[in-house]
Scaffold this active site. Structure first.
Site, mmCIF file in Angstrom:
data_model
loop_
_atom_site.group_PDB
_atom_site.id
_atom_site.type_symbol
_atom_site.label_atom_id
_atom_site.label_comp_id
_atom_site.label_asym_id
_atom_site.label_seq_id
_atom_site.Cartn_x
_atom_site.Cartn_y
_atom_site.Cartn_z
ATOM 1 N N GLY A 13 0.822 -1.204 0.000
ATOM 2 C CA GLY A 13 0.000 0.000 0.000
ATOM 3 C C GLY A 13 0.859 1.257 0.000
ATOM 4 O O GLY A 13 2.069 1.209 0.243
ATOM 5 N N ILE A 151 2.296 2.721 7.198
ATOM 6 C CA ILE A 151 1.705 3.748 8.055
ATOM 7 C C ILE A 151 1.310 3.166 9.406
ATOM 8 O O ILE A 151 1.123 3.905 10.371
ATOM 9 C CB ILE A 151 0.495 4.421 7.385
ATOM 10 C CG1 ILE A 151 -0.633 3.431 7.093
ATOM 11 C CG2 ILE A 151 0.923 5.139 6.111
ATOM 12 C CD1 ILE A 151 -1.902 4.087 6.560
ATOM 13 N N ASP A 152 1.188 1.834 9.488
ATOM 14 C CA ASP A 152 0.807 1.199 10.754
ATOM 15 C C ASP A 152 1.934 1.229 11.790
ATOM 16 O O ASP A 152 1.681 1.051 12.986
ATOM 17 C CB ASP A 152 0.420 -0.274 10.532
ATOM 18 C CG ASP A 152 -0.801 -0.445 9.663
ATOM 19 O OD1 ASP A 152 -1.478 0.564 9.393
ATOM 20 O OD2 ASP A 152 -1.074 -1.576 9.244
ATOM 21 N N ARG A 197 -4.917 -2.991 9.592
ATOM 22 C CA ARG A 197 -5.330 -4.079 10.485
ATOM 23 C C ARG A 197 -4.533 -4.049 11.792
ATOM 24 O O ARG A 197 -4.988 -4.545 12.807
ATOM 25 C CB ARG A 197 -5.210 -5.429 9.780
ATOM 26 C CG ARG A 197 -3.826 -5.923 9.494
ATOM 27 C CD ARG A 197 -3.815 -7.186 8.633
ATOM 28 N NE ARG A 197 -4.342 -6.950 7.296
ATOM 29 C CZ ARG A 197 -5.547 -7.341 6.896
ATOM 30 N NH1 ARG A 197 -6.338 -7.975 7.735
ATOM 31 N NH2 ARG A 197 -5.962 -7.080 5.676
#
Length: 402
Positions: A13, A151-152, A197
């Site tokens: 992503g 980004i997580d 997630r």
């Protein structure tokens, strides 16, 4: 080994670092090893499998600094798992029955690539390590050096992945706008869903940055321009159990007092419970090529919003998703600095013959170093007992970990 050709590849992503990282690597090679040929595979591993690449020309080198001002990736991305042969064949990336790892390895050999720089998450990096092993079978040595993108901020054991700070900053900006919607209807429930997630850290950091911005603003008393109505009233992360009954009671009191309630929720919050409920009802839970539950299709934010709306007596509820807005931004100053230092180390490691993932090693006092591939893993959990997050939850009256 003499480095003659390096290849760049962005995968997975988007994150607010891809264009900048590509630019930083081109700039650094041009500065310290201008004779090294650079190519860029298009659309991530999809381009590698199909042999599509661009040459980094002198014209591109001269203008590479401009890439720092852009989000997205100039090379393009894709989500391809090289160990999922059936999916790659279905998408026309390899012939039926072919091993994608072998196809990719053969392409790297054919292109004469000595160093492959991947900019992606844990799957991107570990897949690249598998590629290096396959290439060695052909008698061609390949170094693989990854830059950590997500980004997580959930790559183990890396303290800070590239682009995550910017994503939190942009999520806070997004929230500043959508939380104004609390005034659009009586008893309004505003739900800000943060993509990912494993987005516990991102959700918490976004809430922290939003509240810091809120504290800097001046309000007008006596007219409903009340900072309490602009505040965050709940933050739900995957690492904390979500008791909807208890939260419904707590937020109903907020709604009764302020005529609104504003909730930040990680996309991955409550997913295990949702999946268990769907499977108990005999539903087929959709999954992607990596075996992950397709969050877009089960829509956790909407399910949580619906459950809360009933419990708090909302006249209206709405879910706003900041993910695509936040992940597509150009990097901020914090990330630009980390990208520059990471690219410098990546190029130095390439010229010195190393392989691994450049990152701040949590197990070595956050030293920025080349981390061994075998230590890289995804799904790193955010610790909800982190003092600043525990303080945030205490401030908003939400039960929290000790």
């Amino acid at each position: 080994m003499t480095v003659r050709t390096v290849a760049l590849l962005t995968s997975g992503g988007l994150a607010p670092c891809l264009s900048s990282a590509v630019g930083a690597l081109i700039e650094e090679y041009t500065r310290v090893a201008p004779d090294v040929r650079i190519i860029g595979y298009l659309d991530g591993y999809a381009g590698l499998l199909t042999g599509r690449h661009v040459e980094i020309t002198d014209e591109v080198r001269a203008a590479a600094t401009r890439l720092h001002a852009f989000g997205g990736s100039p090379l393009g991305n894709s989500r391809v798992k090289l160990t999922n042969a059936a999916d790659a064949a279905r998408r026309g990336l390899v012939p039926e029955g072919a091993d994608p790892l072998r196809v990719a390895a053969d392409q790297l050999v054919a292109d004469g690539v000595d160093v492959l720089h991947t900019i992606g998450g844990d799957d991107t990096s570990t897949t690249a390590a598998d590629l290096a092993a396959h290439v060695s079978d052909e008698g061609h040595e390949l170094q693989v050096i990854g830059l950590p993108k997500t980004i997580d901020n959930d790559i183990v054991p890396i303290r800070q992945s590239l682009g995550a700070w910017t994503a939190a900053e942009q999520g806070a900006l997004f929230a500043r706008h959508v939380i104004a919607e609390h005034s659009s209807s009586p008893r309004m429930l505003v739900v800000h869903e943060i993509m990912g997630r494993h987005s516990g850290w991102l959700t918490a950091e976004t809430a922290r940055r939003y509240r810091a911005d809120l504290a800097s603003r001046e309000f007008v008393p006596g007219i409903g321009n009340d900072p309490r109505r602009w505040d965050v009233h709940a933050v739900y992360v995957p690492e904390l159990d979500l008791d909807l009954e208890a939260e419904g009671r707590r937020l109903r009191a907020v709604m009764d007092e302020l005529d609104c309630a504003n909730v930040f929720v990680a996309e991955g919050a409550g997913v295990d419970e949702i999946v268990a409920s769907l499977e108990a009802d005999g539903a087929d839970v959709p999954r992607d090529a990596f075996g992950h539950v397709s969050l877009d299709e089960i829509d956790p934010g909407e399910r949580i919003a619906d459950a809360l709306a009933d419990r708090v007596g909302a006249d209206k509820s709405k879910v706003w998703k900041s993910g695509y807005f936040a992940r597509s931004a150009a990097p901020n100053a914090e990330d630009r600095d980390l990208i520059a230092r990471s690219a410098e180390l990546a190029v130095r490691a390439a010229l010195d013959g190393g392989s691994g993932v450049v990152g701040q090693d949590e197990e070595r006092a956050d030293e920025l170093r080349l981390i061994e591939f075998e230590r890289i893993a995804g799904g790193g959990a955010f610790d909800p007992a982190t003092p600043w997050f525990a303080d945030l939850l205490h401030d908003i009256g939400q039960p929290h970990a000790d």
